[in-house]
Design an enzyme around this catalytic site. Structure first.
Site: not given
Lengths: 403, 403
Positions: A272, A268, A10-14, A197, A264-265
């Site tokens: 909550h 999500e 994966g080469t997204g943010g992380i 998470k 996306g965050t």
């Protein structure tokens, strides 16, 4: 300790930032990186700068609506395993209500440093924010080759790899566990590490503990910021005490400049808020999300979030999961943190005093810094464990001095 | 993790409190404890309560002036090894100026939690504060037997022991290294752990790394509060950063009720005050010390103390020893801490931000709580390493996620 050759899925943010941070670390050599459509391999070490430059703002991803409609045969094949009956009869060790309810808000639990960064990858990969069409992502790099089977390609060269960081978007609950299965079946015997998470996923990894142990794999789950860095801080802070009453994890994230990458965050996170859940948040249009953010003046505050910190501290024998609370504040209109990220651990000492030890992150530390540094720190610790013959599934707190 | 059977060498402040704290921990069984004149052994587990009750205010020790005049043949024999030429030709790996100068103020560096507690043992053992004559110490317990060779007695049953906590008074620099030699020569292959503070001693243990590794011993040095707990906190706090600029360890100790037991610490602390050094402090009469304390209204403040935290963080690859500063305030007239014990780690993140992460201990946590909990936490972590086949010499920071 000898050098560690690692791969990033994966080469997204992380994934991208981990590659970047690894350039600052001694003894860490990235030898492979992949996304949905491409893979770059160099056993002598990737040219990280070229890879990052070539893929900046150019992340390969599926169409808007996610994996079901994904054109990636590789991800579909990984997903399809979710529907297959499991081969063994193990029940989830963590299959309690918490695991189930947590699963519902599982994908990111947004807002906390790890979440936001993880979801940067999500947003990019599942919403196609940065997609630029043909040639997007790793294949845009001189080092990249197109592939329809990136994970299989990494598995194929995994004899040359000491550790694999799984920095993939949050897809189905069992997506990462299934990847673990595939590495185990392929006789890989190094480290797998993720920054997940979801409590539920940890239970699913636990189901596979024997299989992973037999394969010689050391799997470290939840090794980003929270869970991860802050779980480790809690595990250390308890050392003054003989009984732990409460672990309170409180995070602040300022996300102005990262907002576009982290839609996306935010979605999500809204799950909550009072009056919302994962399903209703998922169905919101972008306009509706903007309206909610507007109504909160850009600052969303969260309490009693479900985060795997609880499960990970319980499995390390430190406290009951119910003694752990996670909350925080996300400000999408400022890069300043709206509150200081703090871990507070309250316990009683052997001589009967009640006290609170605290760990605070400097407000200038970005969420990315607090995800990727710890992820690589735990990765290095895990490789050491792996080489010493300690295999199976571990949480970050289990890589700390024992309680 | 299966149960850990451990032995304690020394039943001064640290030894006694470690036995007490172990009663709160799962899977830790003390099977042997000794002092100069006696040993208690029970492979099924000592009756800690009886042992502590019988020896409270009743610690076996030599005469006032220390080991040279000690009546204990055992300690003399350990000491006598200091004069023997070393068998191997290894040069100290840490034999630089720092190691040498540090050695001069080595014995306690007083004041910090670990120091004070360590010196409680010193004071009791070398000044005879609590000596009550014949039958003092472990032999006063129903479980105790007199012996002139307590360490040999522990070595004799060391096949039944997973870990040995060395909680002996600070004697000659090479006292603890020589004990390590004896265990190694006796083919002991478990954990040895101490709460020492002297940089020089760590260098001396490093000289023995190969020998310890060959024997299968995992030696963890400096695993109390500082170095130890706070070193570990620093090692975790750096995870946000790619470069560490400064680690600042600042401690507060309130010692009113523990003052009688910690005269040795206070004496050593005075060596850090302007106008004093270890030699002049050693020559002070008790009256002169009281005068100095009086002149400071009972509150002694220390800056730029030499502590092994620096060496231990450097050997873990975290920062240069010179980037570590240790200081603090000791109040001998109050049990309230005069200042909050804090670890501040300043670094730069991968994205170029300079920030400070901090770890604070609650003011209600006693120095003893902050020594003995971490010592046992590191002990458990060390047994795990030992069983996995990792042998040699380790600092606390090396048992944390890697930088």
């Amino acid at each position: 300790m000898t050098d560690i050759d690692f791969a990033v899925l994966g080469t997204g943010g992380i994934g991208r930032r981990t590659l970047e941070v690894s350039q600052h670390k001694e003894g860490l050599t990235p030898v492979a990186a992949c996304d949905r459509n491409g893979i770059a391999i160099d056993r002598g070490g990737l040219d990280v700068e070229e890879l990052l430059d070539a893929t900046e703002g150019n992340i390969a991803s599926g169409p808007q609506s996610g994996p079901e409609q994904s054109s990636s045969a590789e991800l579909r094949s990984a997903d399809s395993r979710a529907a297959k009956p499991r081969d063994d009869g193990d029940q989830p060790r963590d299959g309690d209500d918490r695991g189930d309810t947590d699963g519902s808000n599982a994908a990111t639990d947004g807002g906390a440093a790890a979440d936001a960064a993880a979801s940067a990858a999500d947003a990019a990969a599942s919403s196609g924010v940065k997609q630029t069409g043909e040639g997007a992502g790793v294949v845009a790099s001189e080092q990249g080759e197109p592939t329809e089977t990136p994970i299989d390609d990494v598995i194929e060269i995994s004899d040359a790899v000491d550790a694999v960081l799984i920095a993939l978007p949050n897809l189905e609950h069992d997506f990462i566990p299934n990847i673990a299965d595939r590495f185990a079946e392929a006789a890989y015997s190094g480290v797998l590490i993720d920054v997940l998470k979801r409590s539920r996923v940890i239970g699913m990894l636990d189901e596979r503990a024997d299989q992973l142990e037999d394969a010689g794999i050391t799997f470290v789950c939840g090794a980003g910021a929270t869970p991860g860095f802050l779980t480790g801080a809690a595990a250390l802070a308890v050392q003054s005490f003989v009984e732990v009453h409460e672990v309170d994890i409180w995070w602040g994230v300022g996300l102005k400049s990262g907002y576009e990458d982290n839609r996306g965050t935010v979605r999500e996170d809204i799950a909550h808020l009072d009056g919302y859940d994962v399903e209703t948040a998922r169905d919101l249009s972008d306009e509706e999300i903007e309206e909610i953010i507007e109504a909160h003046d850009g600052v969303l505050e969260f309490h009693d979030m479900e985060h795997a910190d609880d499960v990970l501290l319980e499995r390390a024998g430190i406290c009951d999961a119910e003694d752990v609370t996670v909350g925080g504040i996300l400000d999408v209109r400022s890069d300043e943190k709206p509150t200081t990220t703090t871990v507070s651990v309250t316990g009683t000492t052997f001589d009967g005093e009640r006290a609170t030890n605290t760990f605070e992150l400097g407000d200038e530390t970005s969420m990315a810094a607090n995800v990727n540094g710890p992820a690589l720190g735990y990765l290095k610790a895990a490789v050491r464990r792996n080489r010493a013959g300690e295999h199976g599934v571990f949480g970050p707190a289990e890589l700390m001095p024992s309680f």
